[in-house]
Design an enzyme around this catalytic site. Structure first.
Site, PDB file in Angstrom:
ATOM      1  N   ARG A   1     -33.238  64.247  36.550  1.00  0.00           N
ATOM      2  CA  ARG A   1     -32.738  63.845  37.852  1.00  0.00           C
ATOM      3  C   ARG A   1     -33.358  62.457  38.281  1.00  0.00           C
ATOM      4  O   ARG A   1     -34.067  61.836  37.197  1.00  0.00           O
ATOM      5  CB  ARG A   1     -33.873  64.773  38.932  1.00  0.00           C
ATOM      6  CG  ARG A   1     -35.069  64.924  38.531  1.00  0.00           C
ATOM      7  CD  ARG A   1     -36.020  65.865  39.439  1.00  0.00           C
ATOM      8  NE  ARG A   1     -35.718  66.967  38.914  1.00  0.00           N
ATOM      9  CZ  ARG A   1     -36.282  67.704  37.701  1.00  0.00           C
ATOM     10  NH1 ARG A   1     -37.188  66.804  36.887  1.00  0.00           N
ATOM     11  NH2 ARG A   1     -36.028  69.111  37.604  1.00  0.00           N
TER      12      ARG A   1
ATOM     13  N   ASP B   1     -41.528  67.658  25.005  1.00  0.00           N
ATOM     14  CA  ASP B   1     -42.544  67.013  25.749  1.00  0.00           C
ATOM     15  C   ASP B   1     -43.098  65.781  24.858  1.00  0.00           C
ATOM     16  O   ASP B   1     -43.462  65.710  24.009  1.00  0.00           O
ATOM     17  CB  ASP B   1     -44.014  68.325  25.700  1.00  0.00           C
ATOM     18  CG  ASP B   1     -45.072  67.638  26.028  1.00  0.00           C
ATOM     19  OD1 ASP B   1     -45.188  66.568  26.554  1.00  0.00           O
ATOM     20  OD2 ASP B   1     -46.406  68.624  25.918  1.00  0.00           O
TER      21      ASP B   1
ATOM     22  N   SER C   1     -44.234  50.539  37.897  1.00  0.00           N
ATOM     23  CA  SER C   1     -43.938  50.537  39.285  1.00  0.00           C
ATOM     24  C   SER C   1     -44.813  49.426  40.082  1.00  0.00           C
ATOM     25  O   SER C   1     -45.656  48.811  39.337  1.00  0.00           O
ATOM     26  CB  SER C   1     -44.554  51.916  39.659  1.00  0.00           C
ATOM     27  OG  SER C   1     -44.680  52.180  41.252  1.00  0.00           O
TER      28      SER C   1
ATOM     29  N   TYR D   1     -52.108  57.176  38.244  1.00  0.00           N
ATOM     30  CA  TYR D   1     -50.585  56.646  38.271  1.00  0.00           C
ATOM     31  C   TYR D   1     -50.601  54.977  38.092  1.00  0.00           C
ATOM     32  O   TYR D   1     -49.891  54.549  37.364  1.00  0.00           O
ATOM     33  CB  TYR D   1     -49.959  57.119  39.528  1.00  0.00           C
ATOM     34  CG  TYR D   1     -48.448  56.863  39.464  1.00  0.00           C
ATOM     35  CD1 TYR D   1     -47.441  57.246  38.675  1.00  0.00           C
ATOM     36  CD2 TYR D   1     -47.749  55.709  40.258  1.00  0.00           C
ATOM     37  CE1 TYR D   1     -46.245  57.193  38.562  1.00  0.00           C
ATOM     38  CE2 TYR D   1     -46.622  55.413  40.532  1.00  0.00           C
ATOM     39  CZ  TYR D   1     -45.510  56.107  39.695  1.00  0.00           C
ATOM     40  OH  TYR D   1     -44.353  55.966  39.462  1.00  0.00           O
ATOM     41  N   ALA D   2     -51.362  54.220  38.993  1.00  0.00           N
ATOM     42  CA  ALA D   2     -51.602  52.856  38.954  1.00  0.00           C
ATOM     43  C   ALA D   2     -51.942  52.528  37.817  1.00  0.00           C
ATOM     44  O   ALA D   2     -51.606  51.240  37.156  1.00  0.00           O
ATOM     45  CB  ALA D   2     -52.569  52.436  40.319  1.00  0.00           C
TER      46      ALA D   2
END
Length: 252
Positions: free
Chosen positions: A15, A62, A141, A153-154
């Protein structure tokens, strides 16, 4: 398979950004392997590529598990051909403020983003080195610059940038480039989940976010797919070790 058709692997391709990227690379003429834990989602995207005349394979793996990575890459090489393009897109979020972030959420996010990119790259690079040609694109990101509630995440996305620059140095002499794409706000299932977590209406949330973006709109998955398409192209051979922010402005 055409003898000249290159094989690309896209992780997290069921997705969002991964699916858009896989479709774009198929349009560009690549045979595409779509890796994801969501078997049905990956197969649906792969089937749509095949229905449009492309060549695609959906596989479950995975990517934080070395044995599964080794097995799935071997399968891709056997069924599609040696992979010489790798897009490390798979990612997850487990947002929380640092004082209440469980260790498991820290470990899981870094395992998928950083360990996954490492394992996939280590496994695929041997085919690139043998071919004396390769393109690696790792998804970072704007959160790599810091984002409240996303310490895990950062950190992972900042780590991706250092990882990318290092493999660019190590693999360049083999004809392999490595670059990172750092999206800003992209309308996707992941950001929709963020809006839900914040208790905000999705459409209103997009309008709110667009106000701070210089191009006055939020991004869409195809914005990222177009950028990846360039970086994996023949003509991008002199672009390596770069972080390209696709964020509608200098920093958003």
């Amino acid at each position: 398979m055409s003898e000249t058709r290159r094989v690309a692997i896209v992780t997290g391709a069921a997705r969002g950004l991964g699916a858009a990227t896989a479709r774009r690379l198929a349009t560009d003429g690549f045979a595409v392997a779509l890796l994801d834990l969501d078997e049905a989602g990956a197969k649906e995207v792969a089937d749509s590529i095949v229905a449009e005349g492309g060549q695609a394979l959906a596989a479950v793996a995975d990517i934080s598990d070395a044995a599964q990575v080794s097995a799935v890459v071997a399968r891709v090489a056997s069924e599609l051909g040696p992979p010489t393009v790798l897009v490390n897109n798979a990612g997850i979020t487990r947002d929380n403020l640092i004082f209440k972030m469980p260790e498991a959420e820290w470990d899981l996010v870094l395992a998928v983003h950083l360990r996954g990119a490492f394992l996939m790259t280590r496994e695929v690079q041997k085919y690139m080195v043998e071919a004396r040609y390769g393109r690696i694109v790792n998804l970072s990101s704007t959160s790599a610059l810091g984002n409240r509630g996303q310490a895990n995440y950062a950190a992972a996305k900042a780590g991706i940038q250092g990882f990318t620059k290092t493999i660019a140095l190590e693999l360049g002499k083999f004809g392999v480039t490595a670059n990172s794409v750092a999206p800003g706000f992209i309308a996707s299932e992941m950001t929709k989940a963020t809006a839900e977590r914040l208790g905000k209406d999705w459409d209103e949330y997009k309008i709110e976010r667009a106000k701070s973006i210089p191009v006055a709109r939020v991004g869409v998955p195809d914005d990222i797919a177009h950028t990846v398409s360039f970086l994996v192209s023949e003509g991008a051979g002199y672009v390596s070790g770069q972080v390209i922010y696709v964020a509608g402005g200098p920093r958003n």
